[in-house]
Enzyme design. Structure first.
Site, PDB file in Angstrom:
ATOM      1  N   GLY C 220      46.332  56.564  88.087  1.00  0.00           N
ATOM      2  CA  GLY C 220      47.124  57.567  87.381  1.00  0.00           C
ATOM      3  C   GLY C 220      46.573  57.896  85.994  1.00  0.00           C
ATOM      4  N   HIS C 221      47.147  58.911  85.404  1.00  0.00           N
ATOM      5  CA  HIS C 221      46.746  59.440  84.093  1.00  0.00           C
ATOM      6  C   HIS C 221      46.854  58.392  82.985  1.00  0.00           C
ATOM      7  CE1 HIS C 221      50.819  59.542  82.371  1.00  0.00           C
ATOM      8  NE2 HIS C 221      51.201  59.705  83.622  1.00  0.00           N
ATOM      9  N   ASP C 222      45.884  58.422  82.080  1.00  0.00           N
ATOM     10  CA  ASP C 222      45.925  57.606  80.851  1.00  0.00           C
ATOM     11  C   ASP C 222      45.839  56.101  81.120  1.00  0.00           C
ATOM     12  OD1 ASP C 222      46.527  59.747  78.729  1.00  0.00           O
ATOM     13  OD2 ASP C 222      48.121  60.095  80.166  1.00  0.00           O
ATOM     14  N   THR C 223      45.566  55.733  82.352  1.00  0.00           N
ATOM     15  CA  THR C 223      45.428  54.302  82.679  1.00  0.00           C
ATOM     16  C   THR C 223      44.069  53.800  82.197  1.00  0.00           C
ATOM     17  OG1 THR C 223      47.064  54.156  84.406  1.00  0.00           O
ATOM     18  CG2 THR C 223      45.103  52.798  84.706  1.00  0.00           C
ATOM     19  N   ALA C 240      49.334  55.417  82.626  1.00  0.00           N
ATOM     20  CA  ALA C 240      49.484  54.758  81.324  1.00  0.00           C
ATOM     21  C   ALA C 240      49.602  53.243  81.427  1.00  0.00           C
ATOM     22  CB  ALA C 240      50.672  55.347  80.562  1.00  0.00           C
TER      23      ALA C 240
END
Lengths: 315, 315, 315
Positions: C220-223, C240
């Protein structure tokens, strides 16, 4: 699957080599599964166990492998192999058209829509306005996509249904049913990367307005998804299931076939849904339960050693 | 992995800079993993713990990092880095050939087969008759596909094995083993959209006749799948596992590596299979158990509060 | 997301039509989420519940929908719709650029890198030396890939974040947040086939040196993923989240959002991780527990019938 226009039942009987009895002058509007048929539709049945259910269904025309009694307003189309007759009808009214170009000449694409390089768009596809289709997306024949739809890279819309006729006495046990249905995606839907949405077998697969799906999600054939649903990554939904409006499925949830999840239900991550769920509640577990009940159960399990000790002390 | 034709062991020793002792005049037929080797094959070992197992295996030729005793009909190829020697051999006999075209000139494609736009077909691929390869499918080098095979959009056949040599005392812990094997798909197999089937490391990944797979399924390297199996969506099967004929795996089932699932076993949705299963039975749970036992267990768990109350009453 | 160079806060206020109060002469360095902001950054808040947290965060500039008290070194940018202001800023500094070619002219590709046919490479992408990008891979705008990186077929790098602004009183409940971040992949990373790695919303998604991922994995995003991690097939990691160095996730593990898995933790197959985990330990279950504790629990469950019998005998 509805035909482009109604067909005389005699023409259908001739196409599949059937003996026609009963209402021989009717018009056939389409072909569908037993739980989706409407008056005017064809249905097929090849096992005596289901004869009654089919003949009593809403369908007007029954493809069957034995002559039997039926309501007088209906007709039987008697053939040796009803399944093969079904295949013949689908192939006739929705034939496989091998594409030779990346974007079919018969596709209609709305204004303001961005089609990335390397997107495949099949025959008779309709795409609305202001959509974004990212690279390596595949939209197969007959699918319909509304306005403001976003489809991330690598996603497949309209793959064939995973639906087989099974007979274990032949060398190849499973024969694929021809998929006559489509995928229909309403306005403002967004679909993540690497998803697979199968077309319907004889109905359509539908995704309601404003629904958002994360990556690597599977949606089976003939499944109907409501408006404003939210599905996290790696959710899998089997065929012919109904997900009502506002349902939230968290990551890796699995949903079985031909069931209904009621409006605004929330299913927590990794849960498995083998039966219908009432709307408006939160669920957890595999098999799924009311989330509070399930979490209480997890606490009870932790108490088994304590129970054991108490029991030992009592003796 | 078999070589195109047998090679003198002296030539192999020279290629990898090995000291050759024992049967120095033998012919090498291929290279394989310890549990798959046959007479004439090479195997490699770099840890004293496994010396005996390798030397006593069916392999005739052992790449090893220390001189040790061995049966007289065999030969040792002594090198400092057996893993690097393995890599050198695979790169020599199955070199990486960067493709520059969508469909390789060396690919052979049978009559009546439809290759959709945007399908990639690698070097030395063979595809049979009357197949359908949907858009954005990738078939990588050396894979073999039979007749009447259907592969839905976005699926990848022949990705490299997820198989690493691990040493935590270097900056990059994991070094990929070169994949010398292929994917071999028999007649009448159908594979859904968005699946990934890895090639073998030193053996082949095999899918037996008539097996059908739904979307988003993972099959690991060197895994052998029997005939007439049925796998629902999002099933994942790790490497070097054997699935016998007629096995059914429902949605999101996970199967671990190097085990065997017996013929006609059925594994219910979301189950996890960490060990071999006997055929002909139904299984459920993670870790998996006999389905009836598991379902009974779920009922027992529900009784813990009742047990608690009874215990309180007794005191 | 950092801007290419710092911008006067007055210019930002003008862009979004905000009333500017406080430190009106500062320079804005970027925009970020509340838990990632640094001095010089913008953050936005539209719910009184979070006003304090945002104003007390490291961010210097707060886009807010009500004038309130704040430290004198900071500034408020007051607008009616902070979320819309955020969207405007991202669109201005990282505008959507519809690609028209398979490989963008603005992409930079290192020496010795093999780009297979049918790979899409977006605008402003950087790819290092000696990489292998297999067919049907998609690398979207602004992503950065190091040296010796291998990406198997069909994988998507840089799909948009699954991150929505939710308001159930409008017809379309979920509005996608613009993704201003990138995916940054360090040297010696290898990613399997059919994976999806989302770009960051306002930060970047990062994959550390030497990490290896199998097929059909979701990130997922920003991970942020550390170095030398090993993820088996069908792992899903939400947004995240932080995975530290040397973590091993076995097949079909699910990891929830905004948590941390400590260095060298091992999570067994099909586990679900809903909270942070300490490093250096082995975990199992959904929800996950210490593996030994969990396995002991599975044995305790098997004893319930025995407890029941003992209880009956006692009465």
């Amino acid at each position: 699957m509805k035909f482009p226009s109604p067909i005389a039942v005699q023409e259908v009987a001739q196409l599949i080599g059937a003996k026609l009895v009963g209402n021989v002058n009717g018009l056939v509007t389409g072909i569908n599964e037993i739980h989706k048929v409407e008056p005017g539709d064809l249905v097929f049945v090849d096992h005596p166990k289901y004869y009654d259910k089919c003949i009593q269904s809403a369908a007007t025309f029954i493809i069957i492998n034995k002559e039997t009694s039926f309501p007088e307003e209906k007709a039987l189309l008697i053939v040796d192999q009803p399944f093969e007759a079904y295949q013949t009808i689908v192939r006739r009214f929705r034939p496989f058209e091998p594409a030779a170009k990346m974007i079919s000449d018969s596709a209609v694409i709305g204004e303001g829509t961005w089609i990335a390089p390397n997107v495949f768009i099949g025959n008779h596809v309709t795409i609305g306005k202001n959509c974004r289709l990212f690279p390596n997306v595949t939209i197969l024949d007959h699918c319909m996509i509304g306005d403001n739809v976003v489809i991330q890279a690598g996603t497949v819309i309209g793959s064939d249904a995973f639906y087989y006729n099974t007979k274990k006495d032949r060398e190849v046990w499973y024969k694929r049913m021809e998929s006559g249905g489509r995928v229909v995606i309403e306005d403002d839907v967004e679909i993540g990367a690497g998803c697979t949405i199968d077309r319907g077998v004889s109905h359509d697969t539908l995704i309601g307005r404003g629904t958002k799906m994360d990556n690597l999600i599977q949606v089976g054939h003939d499944t109907v998804i409501g408006k404003n649903c939210l599905f996290a990554s790696q959710v899998g939904i089997a065929g012919a299931t109904t997900i009502e409006d506002g349902v939230v499925l968290w990551g890796q949830v699995g949903v079985s076939k031909t069931l209904t999840i009621g409006a605004n239900a929330v299913v927590m991550a990794q849960s498995g849904v083998p039966f219908s769920l009432e709307g408006g509640k939160m669920y957890f577990g595999s098999p799924v339960e009311d989330a509070v009940t399930k979490k209480r159960e997890l606490i009870w399990i932790k108490r088994i050693p304590e129970i054991w000790e108490k029991l030992k002390a009592l003796k």
